[in-house]
Motif scaffolding. Structure first.
Motif, PDB file in Angstrom:
ATOM      1  N   GLN A 170       0.848  -1.191   0.000  1.00 15.24           N
ATOM      2  CA  GLN A 170       0.000   0.000   0.000  1.00 15.24           C
ATOM      3  C   GLN A 170       0.889   1.248   0.000  1.00 15.24           C
ATOM      4  OE1 GLN A 170      -2.818   0.217   3.187  1.00 15.24           O
ATOM      5  NE2 GLN A 170      -3.492   2.257   2.611  1.00 15.24           N
ATOM      6  N   VAL A 171       0.878   1.957  -1.119  1.00 19.69           N
ATOM      7  CA  VAL A 171       1.769   3.102  -1.301  1.00 19.69           C
ATOM      8  C   VAL A 171       1.192   4.331  -0.612  1.00 19.69           C
ATOM      9  CG1 VAL A 171       2.865   4.609  -2.995  1.00 19.69           C
ATOM     10  CG2 VAL A 171       2.595   2.170  -3.487  1.00 19.69           C
ATOM     11  N   HIS A 172       2.014   4.948   0.222  1.00 19.07           N
ATOM     12  CA  HIS A 172       1.632   6.184   0.906  1.00 19.07           C
ATOM     13  C   HIS A 172       2.166   7.399   0.141  1.00 19.07           C
ATOM     14  CE1 HIS A 172       0.648   8.746   4.315  1.00 19.07           C
ATOM     15  NE2 HIS A 172       1.840   9.292   4.208  1.00 19.07           N
ATOM     16  N   GLY A 173       3.293   7.218  -0.557  1.00 22.16           N
ATOM     17  CA  GLY A 173       3.900   8.298  -1.325  1.00 22.16           C
ATOM     18  C   GLY A 173       5.171   7.796  -1.987  1.00 22.16           C
ATOM     19  N   CYS A 174       5.806   8.667  -2.754  1.00 20.97           N
ATOM     20  CA  CYS A 174       7.046   8.291  -3.436  1.00 20.97           C
ATOM     21  C   CYS A 174       8.041   9.444  -3.345  1.00 20.97           C
ATOM     22  CB  CYS A 174       6.808   8.015  -4.914  1.00 20.97           C
ATOM     23  SG  CYS A 174       5.862   6.542  -5.240  1.00 20.97           S
ATOM     24  N   HIS A 175       9.291   9.128  -3.459  1.00 16.87           N
ATOM     25  CA  HIS A 175      10.310  10.153  -3.600  1.00 16.87           C
ATOM     26  C   HIS A 175      11.432   9.594  -4.469  1.00 16.87           C
ATOM     27  CE1 HIS A 175      12.232   7.902  -0.369  1.00 16.87           C
ATOM     28  NE2 HIS A 175      13.347   8.470  -0.746  1.00 16.87           N
ATOM     29  N   VAL A 176      12.319  10.467  -4.911  1.00 14.81           N
ATOM     30  CA  VAL A 176      13.399  10.065  -5.810  1.00 14.81           C
ATOM     31  C   VAL A 176      14.733  10.179  -5.086  1.00 14.81           C
ATOM     32  CG1 VAL A 176      14.603  10.612  -7.961  1.00 14.81           C
ATOM     33  CG2 VAL A 176      12.115  10.737  -7.854  1.00 14.81           C
ATOM     34  N   ARG A 177      15.530   9.131  -5.163  1.00 12.60           N
ATOM     35  CA  ARG A 177      16.910   9.181  -4.668  1.00 12.60           C
ATOM     36  C   ARG A 177      17.820   9.206  -5.877  1.00 12.60           C
ATOM     37  NH1 ARG A 177      18.257   4.956  -0.039  1.00 12.60           N
ATOM     38  NH2 ARG A 177      20.171   6.175  -0.096  1.00 12.60           N
ATOM     39  N   ARG A 178      18.962   9.876  -5.722  1.00 11.84           N
ATOM     40  CA  ARG A 178      19.895  10.020  -6.840  1.00 11.84           C
ATOM     41  C   ARG A 178      21.307   9.597  -6.433  1.00 11.84           C
ATOM     42  NH1 ARG A 178      18.845  13.266 -11.251  1.00 11.84           N
ATOM     43  NH2 ARG A 178      21.005  13.916 -11.213  1.00 11.84           N
ATOM     44  N   PRO A 179      21.522   8.342  -6.120  1.00 14.52           N
ATOM     45  CA  PRO A 179      22.877   7.914  -5.757  1.00 14.52           C
ATOM     46  C   PRO A 179      23.776   7.807  -6.989  1.00 14.52           C
ATOM     47  CG  PRO A 179      21.437   6.022  -5.806  1.00 14.52           C
ATOM     48  CD  PRO A 179      20.569   7.232  -6.059  1.00 14.52           C
ATOM     49  N   ALA A 180      25.065   8.084  -6.769  1.00 15.36           N
ATOM     50  CA  ALA A 180      26.049   7.930  -7.845  1.00 15.36           C
ATOM     51  C   ALA A 180      26.377   6.449  -7.994  1.00 15.36           C
ATOM     52  CB  ALA A 180      27.307   8.717  -7.508  1.00 15.36           C
ATOM     53  N   GLU A 181      26.580   6.022  -9.228  1.00 11.23           N
ATOM     54  CA  GLU A 181      26.905   4.629  -9.544  1.00 11.23           C
ATOM     55  C   GLU A 181      28.304   4.583 -10.142  1.00 11.23           C
ATOM     56  OE1 GLU A 181      26.731   1.725  -9.075  1.00 11.23           O
ATOM     57  OE2 GLU A 181      25.973   0.445 -10.628  1.00 11.23           O
ATOM     58  N   VAL A 182      28.843   3.413 -10.299  1.00  6.22           N
ATOM     59  CA  VAL A 182      30.158   3.221 -10.900  1.00  6.22           C
ATOM     60  C   VAL A 182      30.159   3.840 -12.301  1.00  6.22           C
ATOM     61  CG1 VAL A 182      31.775   1.469 -11.712  1.00  6.22           C
ATOM     62  CG2 VAL A 182      30.497   1.105  -9.591  1.00  6.22           C
ATOM     63  N   PRO A 183      31.191   4.639 -12.624  1.00  3.84           N
ATOM     64  CA  PRO A 183      31.234   5.261 -13.957  1.00  3.84           C
ATOM     65  C   PRO A 183      31.269   4.225 -15.088  1.00  3.84           C
ATOM     66  CG  PRO A 183      32.870   6.232 -12.505  1.00  3.84           C
ATOM     67  CD  PRO A 183      32.307   5.050 -11.793  1.00  3.84           C
ATOM     68  N   VAL A 184      30.702   4.604 -16.214  1.00  2.00           N
ATOM     69  CA  VAL A 184      30.734   3.760 -17.406  1.00  2.00           C
ATOM     70  C   VAL A 184      31.473   4.526 -18.480  1.00  2.00           C
ATOM     71  CG1 VAL A 184      29.341   2.699 -19.227  1.00  2.00           C
ATOM     72  CG2 VAL A 184      28.582   2.566 -16.850  1.00  2.00           C
ATOM     73  N   ASP A 185      32.516   3.929 -19.026  1.00  2.00           N
ATOM     74  CA  ASP A 185      33.299   4.551 -20.097  1.00  2.00           C
ATOM     75  C   ASP A 185      33.753   5.956 -19.689  1.00  2.00           C
ATOM     76  OD1 ASP A 185      34.559   4.543 -22.545  1.00  2.00           O
ATOM     77  OD2 ASP A 185      32.830   5.396 -23.599  1.00  2.00           O
ATOM     78  N   ALA A 186      34.230   6.078 -18.456  1.00  2.58           N
ATOM     79  CA  ALA A 186      34.762   7.328 -17.892  1.00  2.58           C
ATOM     80  C   ALA A 186      33.709   8.425 -17.773  1.00  2.58           C
ATOM     81  CB  ALA A 186      35.961   7.831 -18.684  1.00  2.58           C
ATOM     82  N   ARG A 187      32.452   8.058 -17.841  1.00  5.62           N
ATOM     83  CA  ARG A 187      31.371   9.034 -17.657  1.00  5.62           C
ATOM     84  C   ARG A 187      30.665   8.738 -16.335  1.00  5.62           C
ATOM     85  NH1 ARG A 187      27.876  10.254 -22.767  1.00  5.62           N
ATOM     86  NH2 ARG A 187      27.594  12.125 -21.522  1.00  5.62           N
ATOM     87  N   SER A 188      30.366   9.792 -15.596  1.00  9.95           N
ATOM     88  CA  SER A 188      29.676   9.590 -14.320  1.00  9.95           C
ATOM     89  C   SER A 188      28.265   9.048 -14.573  1.00  9.95           C
ATOM     90  CB  SER A 188      29.620  10.895 -13.539  1.00  9.95           C
ATOM     91  OG  SER A 188      28.826  11.820 -14.229  1.00  9.95           O
ATOM     92  N   VAL A 189      27.810   8.259 -13.633  1.00 13.93           N
ATOM     93  CA  VAL A 189      26.478   7.651 -13.740  1.00 13.93           C
ATOM     94  C   VAL A 189      25.709   7.971 -12.473  1.00 13.93           C
ATOM     95  CG1 VAL A 189      25.181   5.490 -13.929  1.00 13.93           C
ATOM     96  CG2 VAL A 189      27.315   5.761 -15.197  1.00 13.93           C
ATOM     97  N   VAL A 190      24.502   8.435 -12.647  1.00 14.75           N
ATOM     98  CA  VAL A 190      23.593   8.682 -11.523  1.00 14.75           C
ATOM     99  C   VAL A 190      22.348   7.850 -11.759  1.00 14.75           C
ATOM    100  CG1 VAL A 190      22.084  10.393 -10.440  1.00 14.75           C
ATOM    101  CG2 VAL A 190      24.429  10.992 -11.012  1.00 14.75           C
TER     102      VAL A 190
END
Ligand SMILES: [Zn+2]
Length: 135
Positions: free
Chosen positions: A59-79
């Motif tokens: 039962q969903v009460h609400g939502c929010h967005v998290r933006r953690p950094a991930e391991v870079p791919v091809d020297a580009r940052s990933v979020v």
């Protein structure tokens, strides 16, 4: 099979291969932006147990967005822009009433990096600290 469907299948298989560490999530899109790659995802939508009572609920009460950094791919940052649900506890007597679902092993509570990126940073810091001065 039309060529557009074939291309979409190739893109989906590439995304699942390049971001295999995100298998706990449902990847909705992968976009290259000027400052890196943004993976938009959500949790599976399955019922989750309350940390206090253990009773599962979806039962969903609400939502929010998290933006953690991930391991870079091809020297580009990933979020990862992941939509996390706040769920209502199924127990009427639970003092918590609502709780945020977690993605254990991928995004730990209060962290701004994925567990994989944290592990890589930890290894790099240990290596850098273990080096002797070249003077
Ligand atoms: Zn509860």
């Amino acid at each position: 099979m039309t060529s557009i469907v074939k291309i979409m299948l190739l893109v989906n298989s590439f995304a699942s291969m390049a971001f295999s560490g995100l298998s706990a999530l449902v990847i909705e899109s992968v976009e290259a932006e000027c400052d890196g790659i943004v993976v938009r995802a959500r949790t599976s939508g399955l019922p989750v147990g309350c940390p206090d009572r253990g009773r599962s609920t979806a039962q969903v009460h609400g939502c929010h967005v998290r933006r953690p950094a991930e391991v870079p791919v091809d020297a580009r940052s990933v979020v990862i822009e992941v939509r996390i649900r706040r769920l209502a506890c199924a127990s009427m007597v639970c003092p918590r009433r609502t709780f945020r679902e977690q993605v254990p092993g991928l995004i730990e509570r209060y962290q701004r990096r994925t567990s994989r990126l944290t592990a890589q940073v930890r290894v790099l810091v240990k290596e850098a600290a273990g080096r002797r001065c070249g003077c």
